[in-house]
Design a protein around this motif. Structure first.
Motif, PDB file in Angstrom:
ATOM      1  N   SER A  36       0.824  -1.209   0.000  1.00 45.70           N
ATOM      2  CA  SER A  36       0.000   0.000   0.000  1.00 45.70           C
ATOM      3  C   SER A  36       0.858   1.259   0.000  1.00 45.70           C
ATOM      4  O   SER A  36       0.579   2.206  -0.737  1.00 45.70           O
ATOM      5  CB  SER A  36      -0.935   0.009   1.214  1.00 45.70           C
ATOM      6  OG  SER A  36      -1.901  -0.997   1.093  1.00 45.70           O
ATOM      7  N   ASP A  68     -13.442  -2.760   7.326  1.00 46.55           N
ATOM      8  CA  ASP A  68     -14.033  -1.495   6.879  1.00 46.55           C
ATOM      9  C   ASP A  68     -15.344  -1.249   7.627  1.00 46.55           C
ATOM     10  O   ASP A  68     -16.347  -0.850   7.046  1.00 46.55           O
ATOM     11  CB  ASP A  68     -14.269  -1.536   5.370  1.00 46.55           C
ATOM     12  CG  ASP A  68     -14.500  -0.142   4.772  1.00 46.55           C
ATOM     13  OD1 ASP A  68     -14.275   0.869   5.475  1.00 46.55           O
ATOM     14  OD2 ASP A  68     -14.920  -0.073   3.607  1.00 46.55           O
ATOM     15  N   LEU A  90     -11.303  -5.156   0.933  1.00 49.55           N
ATOM     16  CA  LEU A  90     -10.557  -5.080   2.186  1.00 49.55           C
ATOM     17  C   LEU A  90     -10.608  -6.308   3.092  1.00 49.55           C
ATOM     18  O   LEU A  90      -9.728  -6.456   3.924  1.00 49.55           O
ATOM     19  CB  LEU A  90     -11.022  -3.862   2.988  1.00 49.55           C
ATOM     20  CG  LEU A  90     -10.632  -2.525   2.372  1.00 49.55           C
ATOM     21  CD1 LEU A  90     -11.202  -1.391   3.193  1.00 49.55           C
ATOM     22  CD2 LEU A  90      -9.141  -2.391   2.253  1.00 49.55           C
ATOM     23  N   SER A 102     -10.606  -1.086  14.256  1.00 52.13           N
ATOM     24  CA  SER A 102     -10.797  -0.237  13.078  1.00 52.13           C
ATOM     25  C   SER A 102     -12.104   0.544  13.178  1.00 52.13           C
ATOM     26  O   SER A 102     -12.159   1.715  12.791  1.00 52.13           O
ATOM     27  CB  SER A 102     -10.745  -1.058  11.788  1.00 52.13           C
ATOM     28  OG  SER A 102     -11.806  -1.976  11.708  1.00 52.13           O
ATOM     29  N   TYR A 106     -11.953   4.544  12.883  1.00 52.23           N
ATOM     30  CA  TYR A 106     -12.630   5.236  11.788  1.00 52.23           C
ATOM     31  C   TYR A 106     -13.571   6.347  12.271  1.00 52.23           C
ATOM     32  O   TYR A 106     -14.115   7.088  11.456  1.00 52.23           O
ATOM     33  CB  TYR A 106     -13.412   4.261  10.921  1.00 52.23           C
ATOM     34  CG  TYR A 106     -12.548   3.260  10.178  1.00 52.23           C
ATOM     35  CD1 TYR A 106     -11.201   3.488   9.930  1.00 52.23           C
ATOM     36  CD2 TYR A 106     -13.096   2.073   9.727  1.00 52.23           C
ATOM     37  CE1 TYR A 106     -10.427   2.562   9.259  1.00 52.23           C
ATOM     38  CE2 TYR A 106     -12.331   1.144   9.045  1.00 52.23           C
ATOM     39  CZ  TYR A 106     -11.001   1.391   8.812  1.00 52.23           C
ATOM     40  OH  TYR A 106     -10.240   0.467   8.147  1.00 52.23           O
ATOM     41  N   ARG A 146      -2.185   0.806   5.515  1.00 55.00           N
ATOM     42  CA  ARG A 146      -3.048  -0.013   4.650  1.00 55.00           C
ATOM     43  C   ARG A 146      -3.865   0.856   3.698  1.00 55.00           C
ATOM     44  O   ARG A 146      -4.057   0.521   2.543  1.00 55.00           O
ATOM     45  CB  ARG A 146      -3.986  -0.875   5.514  1.00 55.00           C
ATOM     46  CG  ARG A 146      -5.060  -1.644   4.760  1.00 55.00           C
ATOM     47  CD  ARG A 146      -4.432  -2.646   3.806  1.00 55.00           C
ATOM     48  NE  ARG A 146      -5.403  -3.451   3.094  1.00 55.00           N
ATOM     49  CZ  ARG A 146      -5.841  -3.178   1.865  1.00 55.00           C
ATOM     50  NH1 ARG A 146      -5.434  -2.089   1.242  1.00 55.00           N
ATOM     51  NH2 ARG A 146      -6.681  -3.987   1.256  1.00 55.00           N
ATOM     52  N   TRP A 147      -4.366   1.998   4.193  1.00 59.32           N
ATOM     53  CA  TRP A 147      -5.185   2.895   3.382  1.00 59.32           C
ATOM     54  C   TRP A 147      -4.363   3.903   2.583  1.00 59.32           C
ATOM     55  O   TRP A 147      -4.920   4.669   1.791  1.00 59.32           O
ATOM     56  CB  TRP A 147      -6.156   3.648   4.275  1.00 59.32           C
ATOM     57  CG  TRP A 147      -7.355   2.871   4.669  1.00 59.32           C
ATOM     58  CD1 TRP A 147      -7.600   2.299   5.880  1.00 59.32           C
ATOM     59  CD2 TRP A 147      -8.490   2.571   3.860  1.00 59.32           C
ATOM     60  NE1 TRP A 147      -8.817   1.664   5.879  1.00 59.32           N
ATOM     61  CE2 TRP A 147      -9.385   1.817   4.641  1.00 59.32           C
ATOM     62  CE3 TRP A 147      -8.843   2.865   2.546  1.00 59.32           C
ATOM     63  CZ2 TRP A 147     -10.610   1.360   4.144  1.00 59.32           C
ATOM     64  CZ3 TRP A 147     -10.050   2.406   2.054  1.00 59.32           C
ATOM     65  CH2 TRP A 147     -10.914   1.670   2.852  1.00 59.32           C
ATOM     66  N   ALA A 150      -4.905   5.028  -1.115  1.00 59.32           N
ATOM     67  CA  ALA A 150      -6.105   5.762  -1.548  1.00 59.32           C
ATOM     68  C   ALA A 150      -5.805   7.246  -1.705  1.00 59.32           C
ATOM     69  O   ALA A 150      -6.409   8.096  -1.060  1.00 59.32           O
ATOM     70  CB  ALA A 150      -7.242   5.531  -0.555  1.00 59.32           C
ATOM     71  N   LEU A 156      -9.216  10.981   3.467  1.00 61.70           N
ATOM     72  CA  LEU A 156      -8.571   9.767   3.960  1.00 61.70           C
ATOM     73  C   LEU A 156      -7.060   9.870   3.848  1.00 61.70           C
ATOM     74  O   LEU A 156      -6.333   9.493   4.771  1.00 61.70           O
ATOM     75  CB  LEU A 156      -9.089   8.543   3.191  1.00 61.70           C
ATOM     76  CG  LEU A 156      -8.509   7.187   3.587  1.00 61.70           C
ATOM     77  CD1 LEU A 156      -8.765   6.881   5.056  1.00 61.70           C
ATOM     78  CD2 LEU A 156      -9.107   6.101   2.692  1.00 61.70           C
ATOM     79  N   HIS A 157      -6.574  10.397   2.740  1.00 58.08           N
ATOM     80  CA  HIS A 157      -5.121  10.511   2.553  1.00 58.08           C
ATOM     81  C   HIS A 157      -4.507  11.481   3.570  1.00 58.08           C
ATOM     82  O   HIS A 157      -3.409  11.225   4.086  1.00 58.08           O
ATOM     83  CB  HIS A 157      -4.800  10.930   1.119  1.00 58.08           C
ATOM     84  CG  HIS A 157      -3.393  10.671   0.741  1.00 58.08           C
ATOM     85  ND1 HIS A 157      -2.853   9.409   0.642  1.00 58.08           N
ATOM     86  CD2 HIS A 157      -2.391  11.514   0.466  1.00 58.08           C
ATOM     87  CE1 HIS A 157      -1.594   9.490   0.314  1.00 58.08           C
ATOM     88  NE2 HIS A 157      -1.281  10.765   0.195  1.00 58.08           N
ATOM     89  N   CYS A 160      -4.141   9.555   6.730  1.00 63.19           N
ATOM     90  CA  CYS A 160      -2.978   8.656   6.649  1.00 63.19           C
ATOM     91  C   CYS A 160      -1.691   9.436   6.888  1.00 63.19           C
ATOM     92  O   CYS A 160      -0.814   8.984   7.643  1.00 63.19           O
ATOM     93  CB  CYS A 160      -2.919   7.962   5.290  1.00 63.19           C
ATOM     94  SG  CYS A 160      -4.264   6.809   4.974  1.00 63.19           S
TER      95      CYS A 160
END
Length: 171
Positions: A36, A68, A90, A102, A106, A146-147, A150, A156-157, A160
Protein backbone atom coordinates in the motif's frame (compact mmCIF):
# COMPACT_ATOMS: atom_id res chain seq x y z
CA UNK A 1 -18.08 -11.47 12.72
CA UNK A 2 -15.87 -13.01 15.38
CA UNK A 3 -18.35 -15.89 15.75
CA UNK A 4 -17.87 -16.95 12.12
CA UNK A 5 -15.62 -19.98 11.94
CA UNK A 6 -13.20 -20.31 9.05
CA UNK A 7 -10.73 -23.04 8.33
CA UNK A 8 -7.95 -21.15 6.55
CA UNK A 9 -4.46 -21.83 7.86
CA UNK A 10 -3.06 -18.63 6.36
CA UNK A 11 -3.31 -14.89 6.90
CA UNK A 12 -3.97 -12.53 4.05
CA UNK A 13 -6.22 -10.92 1.51
CA UNK A 14 -9.55 -12.45 0.55
CA UNK A 15 -10.74 -10.31 -2.36
CA UNK A 16 -7.58 -8.99 -4.02
CA UNK A 17 -6.72 -9.85 -7.63
CA UNK A 18 -3.15 -10.61 -6.50
CA UNK A 19 -3.62 -11.59 -2.84
CA UNK A 20 -0.91 -11.61 -0.23
CA UNK A 21 -1.08 -14.79 1.86
CA UNK A 22 1.36 -15.91 4.54
CA UNK A 23 1.58 -18.30 7.48
CA UNK A 24 2.25 -15.43 9.90
CA UNK A 25 -0.05 -12.52 10.69
CA UNK A 26 2.84 -10.13 11.22
CA UNK A 27 4.36 -11.14 7.90
CA UNK A 28 1.04 -10.42 6.20
CA UNK A 29 0.75 -7.04 7.97
CA UNK A 30 4.23 -6.08 6.83
CA UNK A 31 3.75 -7.15 3.21
CA UNK A 32 0.32 -5.49 2.95
CA UNK A 33 1.61 -2.21 4.44
CA UNK A 34 4.64 -2.31 2.13
CA UNK A 35 2.42 -2.81 -0.95
CA UNK A 36 0.00 0.00 0.00
CA UNK A 37 2.78 2.44 0.89
CA UNK A 38 4.51 1.75 -2.43
CA UNK A 39 1.27 2.70 -4.24
CA UNK A 40 1.09 5.96 -2.26
CA UNK A 41 4.30 7.36 -3.68
CA UNK A 42 7.17 9.13 -1.96
CA UNK A 43 5.19 10.96 0.73
CA UNK A 44 5.59 7.97 3.08
CA UNK A 45 9.20 7.21 2.23
CA UNK A 46 10.98 6.13 5.38
CA UNK A 47 7.91 4.53 7.00
CA UNK A 48 9.04 1.02 7.99
CA UNK A 49 6.31 -1.59 7.37
CA UNK A 50 8.21 -4.14 9.47
CA UNK A 51 8.04 -1.85 12.52
CA UNK A 52 4.33 -1.23 11.96
CA UNK A 53 3.68 -4.99 11.82
CA UNK A 54 5.92 -5.78 14.81
CA UNK A 55 3.86 -3.43 17.02
CA UNK A 56 0.78 -5.68 16.68
CA UNK A 57 0.44 -9.09 18.35
CA UNK A 58 0.27 -12.43 16.57
CA UNK A 59 -3.25 -13.87 17.04
CA UNK A 60 -3.98 -17.47 18.02
CA UNK A 61 -5.61 -18.22 14.68
CA UNK A 62 -6.77 -16.51 11.50
CA UNK A 63 -10.26 -14.97 11.59
CA UNK A 64 -12.44 -13.26 9.03
CA UNK A 65 -11.88 -9.52 9.38
CA UNK A 66 -14.08 -7.03 7.46
CA UNK A 67 -11.59 -4.19 7.99
CA UNK A 68 -14.03 -1.50 6.88
CA UNK A 69 -16.50 -1.32 9.76
CA UNK A 70 -17.56 2.28 9.80
CA UNK A 71 -21.14 3.52 10.31
CA UNK A 72 -22.00 3.40 6.59
CA UNK A 73 -21.22 -0.33 6.40
CA UNK A 74 -23.12 -1.47 9.48
CA UNK A 75 -26.91 -1.69 9.47
CA UNK A 76 -28.58 -1.30 12.85
CA UNK A 77 -32.17 -1.76 13.96
CA UNK A 78 -32.85 -0.58 17.48
CA UNK A 79 -29.89 -1.74 19.56
CA UNK A 80 -28.98 -4.65 17.26
CA UNK A 81 -26.57 -4.94 14.34
CA UNK A 82 -28.63 -6.56 11.58
CA UNK A 83 -26.10 -6.64 8.76
CA UNK A 84 -22.55 -5.81 7.77
CA UNK A 85 -22.25 -4.75 4.13
CA UNK A 86 -19.60 -3.84 1.56
CA UNK A 87 -17.10 -6.65 1.55
CA UNK A 88 -15.17 -4.94 -1.27
CA UNK A 89 -11.43 -5.44 -1.49
CA UNK A 90 -10.56 -5.08 2.19
CA UNK A 91 -11.64 -8.30 3.97
CA UNK A 92 -8.75 -10.37 5.21
CA UNK A 93 -7.95 -13.45 7.19
CA UNK A 94 -6.30 -11.77 10.14
CA UNK A 95 -6.60 -10.86 13.79
CA UNK A 96 -10.26 -10.54 14.81
CA UNK A 97 -9.30 -7.65 17.12
CA UNK A 98 -8.74 -5.46 14.05
CA UNK A 99 -12.49 -5.17 13.43
CA UNK A 100 -13.44 -3.44 16.70
CA UNK A 101 -10.21 -1.45 16.63
CA UNK A 102 -10.80 -0.24 13.08
CA UNK A 103 -14.42 0.64 13.86
CA UNK A 104 -13.27 2.94 16.67
CA UNK A 105 -10.34 4.32 14.69
CA UNK A 106 -12.63 5.24 11.79
CA UNK A 107 -14.59 7.57 14.08
CA UNK A 108 -11.85 10.16 13.56
CA UNK A 109 -13.20 13.42 12.07
CA UNK A 110 -10.96 12.86 9.02
CA UNK A 111 -12.85 9.66 8.14
CA UNK A 112 -16.28 10.02 9.75
CA UNK A 113 -16.97 13.76 10.08
CA UNK A 114 -20.44 13.11 11.52
CA UNK A 115 -19.02 11.30 14.57
CA UNK A 116 -19.08 13.43 17.69
CA UNK A 117 -16.55 13.76 20.49
CA UNK A 118 -19.03 11.83 22.64
CA UNK A 119 -19.11 9.00 20.06
CA UNK A 120 -15.32 8.83 20.08
CA UNK A 121 -15.16 8.95 23.88
CA UNK A 122 -17.70 6.15 24.27
CA UNK A 123 -15.90 4.07 21.67
CA UNK A 124 -12.54 4.47 23.42
CA UNK A 125 -14.14 3.56 26.76
CA UNK A 126 -15.55 0.44 25.13
CA UNK A 127 -12.09 -0.48 23.80
CA UNK A 128 -10.70 -0.12 27.33
CA UNK A 129 -13.44 -2.39 28.70
CA UNK A 130 -12.49 -4.99 26.06
CA UNK A 131 -8.76 -4.71 26.94
CA UNK A 132 -8.04 -3.46 23.42
CA UNK A 133 -7.02 0.13 24.14
CA UNK A 134 -3.28 -0.65 24.15
CA UNK A 135 -3.61 -1.83 20.53
CA UNK A 136 -5.31 1.39 19.36
CA UNK A 137 -2.22 3.32 18.27
CA UNK A 138 -0.36 0.40 16.62
CA UNK A 139 -3.57 -0.59 14.79
CA UNK A 140 -4.18 3.02 13.75
CA UNK A 141 -0.67 3.27 12.30
CA UNK A 142 -1.03 -0.01 10.41
CA UNK A 143 -4.48 0.95 9.09
CA UNK A 144 -3.11 4.29 7.91
CA UNK A 145 -0.42 2.40 6.00
CA UNK A 146 -3.05 -0.01 4.65
CA UNK A 147 -5.19 2.89 3.38
CA UNK A 148 -2.24 4.99 2.13
CA UNK A 149 -2.83 3.74 -1.42
CA UNK A 150 -6.11 5.76 -1.55
CA UNK A 151 -4.46 8.95 -2.76
CA UNK A 152 -7.63 10.02 -4.59
CA UNK A 153 -9.61 10.31 -1.34
CA UNK A 154 -8.26 13.61 -0.03
CA UNK A 155 -9.79 13.35 3.46
CA UNK A 156 -8.57 9.77 3.96
CA UNK A 157 -5.12 10.51 2.55
CA UNK A 158 -4.72 13.49 4.91
CA UNK A 159 -5.59 11.19 7.80
CA UNK A 160 -2.98 8.66 6.65
CA UNK A 161 -0.38 11.43 6.47
CA UNK A 162 -1.28 12.77 9.90
CA UNK A 163 -1.12 9.33 11.55
CA UNK A 164 2.00 8.03 9.79
CA UNK A 165 4.07 11.17 9.69
CA UNK A 166 3.13 12.23 13.24
CA UNK A 167 4.36 8.87 14.56
CA UNK A 168 7.32 8.59 12.19
CA UNK A 169 10.13 6.95 14.10
CA UNK A 170 7.84 5.40 16.73
CA UNK A 171 7.72 1.61 16.91
Amino acid sequence: MRALRVSHAWYGDLCEAEPIRTSSHRSYLELRARKSLACAGGVFEGIDPARLAAALPEPDRPSLVHLDLYPGNVLVEGQEVTAVIDFGGLPIMGDARLDPLSAVIYLTPFITPTATDRDRSLAREWLQAQDLDELFEPAERWLAARWSFATGDVRLHRWCQRVLLEHHGDP
